[in-house]
Write a protein that holds these residues in place. Structure first.
Motif, PDB file in Angstrom:
ATOM      1  N   ASN A 165      34.652  -3.326   7.539  1.00 32.89           N
ATOM      2  CA  ASN A 165      34.356  -3.440   6.108  1.00 32.89           C
ATOM      3  C   ASN A 165      33.010  -2.804   5.784  1.00 32.89           C
ATOM      4  O   ASN A 165      32.865  -2.072   4.793  1.00 32.89           O
TER       5      ASN A 165
ATOM      6  N   PRO B  70      39.939  -1.142   5.628  1.00 34.12           N
ATOM      7  CA  PRO B  70      38.925  -2.127   5.237  1.00 34.12           C
ATOM      8  C   PRO B  70      39.012  -3.446   5.989  1.00 34.12           C
ATOM      9  O   PRO B  70      37.988  -4.036   6.313  1.00 34.12           O
ATOM     10  N   ASP B  71      40.202  -3.904   6.283  1.00 32.30           N
ATOM     11  CA  ASP B  71      40.333  -5.212   6.926  1.00 32.30           C
ATOM     12  C   ASP B  71      41.103  -5.160   8.233  1.00 32.30           C
ATOM     13  O   ASP B  71      41.497  -6.201   8.765  1.00 32.30           O
TER      14      ASP B  71
END
Length: 262
Positions: A234, A180-181
């Motif tokens: 994301n 996600p990051d």
């Protein structure tokens, strides 16, 4: 009467008698099952025209009961999938998202494309996966000795294949895992975009993990400038999770249709 006249014109007296016998049999044995199990013989050389084709009996009459059970289970799964909020949710594309998205129904990948200062950039994005942390290869890739890295072992991740090319000549290919990051480059190769059998054997460079640390950091920056940023990964996580739910529902409905029509 119309049937008798038709049979008289086409087959003569013997065919007429046989046709009348068949017609009476059909009236007496009116069900599909009885007709299927009743043996009918005709005089040699006779031409008999029946009011319907025996071959037209539906397979559904002989369908196993297990098929109906399977359809009921699929229906229950479809209902469950439809109650999920993700299957019909459309992820809003953030302003300034640098890629065009090509998403075909029924496919388990999407393709991102853009042009950056004369470079053609193509990103193949696959469905997300959840790793359990038990695979030694996953531990090695993310660095299992670090507590922060170990947290990634249970995070959703998506595989990315990034191709950067210029004028259909040489190109860079990055095989990555996107969290996600964070983006992790698993491998990188420098090669011809359209390889021949000899060029496939050409030296493409060392393992990415064997490169100098500063060179590795420079390639991460190289991809970031071309749009592979935290914002992009994301967005892709949310988009692919929604696509996974949507494709699963689409697959279930096609599966049900196949079972019912076979």
């Amino acid at each position: 009467m119309a049937l008798i006249a038709f049979l008289r014109c086409t087959s003569g007296k013997r065919s007429l008698l046989a046709g009348v016998a068949v017609w009476r049999s059909l009236r007496f044995y009116g069900s599909v099952t009885n007709i299927q199990h009743r043996r009918i013989t005709f005089p040699l050389g006779s031409r008999i025209f029946l009011p319907f084709h025996l071959s037209s009996f539906s397979y559904k009459a002989n369908r196993p009961a297990s098929d109906a059970d399977l359809v009921r289970v699929i229906d229950a799964e479809i209902k469950c999938a439809e109650e999920c909020d993700d299957h019909d949710r459309v992820e809003e594309i953030a302003e300034g998202f640098p890629f065009q998205i090509q998403d075909e129904k029924g496919m388990n990948t999407i393709t991102l494309r853009r042009n950056y200062h004369g470079e053609d950039i193509e990103v193949l994005v696959s469905m997300p996966s959840i790793v359990t942390g038990e695979d030694p290869e996953n531990i090695r890739r993310v660095g299992g000795n670090d507590e922060d890295n170990r947290d990634k072992l249970t995070q959703s991740s998506i595989p990315l294949t990034i191709n950067v090319s210029k004028h259909k000549g040489h190109g860079l290919e990055f095989c990555c895992t996107a969290y996600p990051d964070e983006l992790i480059i698993d491998s990188m190769s420098f090669r011809e975009i359209h390889e021949s059998s000899e060029e496939m054997l050409a030296y493409e460079g060392p393992d990415f993990s064997d490169l100098d640390e500063n060179l590795q950091k420079a390639f991460y920056k190289y991809l970031e400038l071309r749009g592979i940023s935290a914002m992009t990964t994301n967005f892709l996580h949310e988009y692919m999770i929604n696509k996974d739910s949507s494709e699963y529902l689409f697959w279930l409905k096609n599966l049900k249709k196949f079972i019912e029509n076979c």
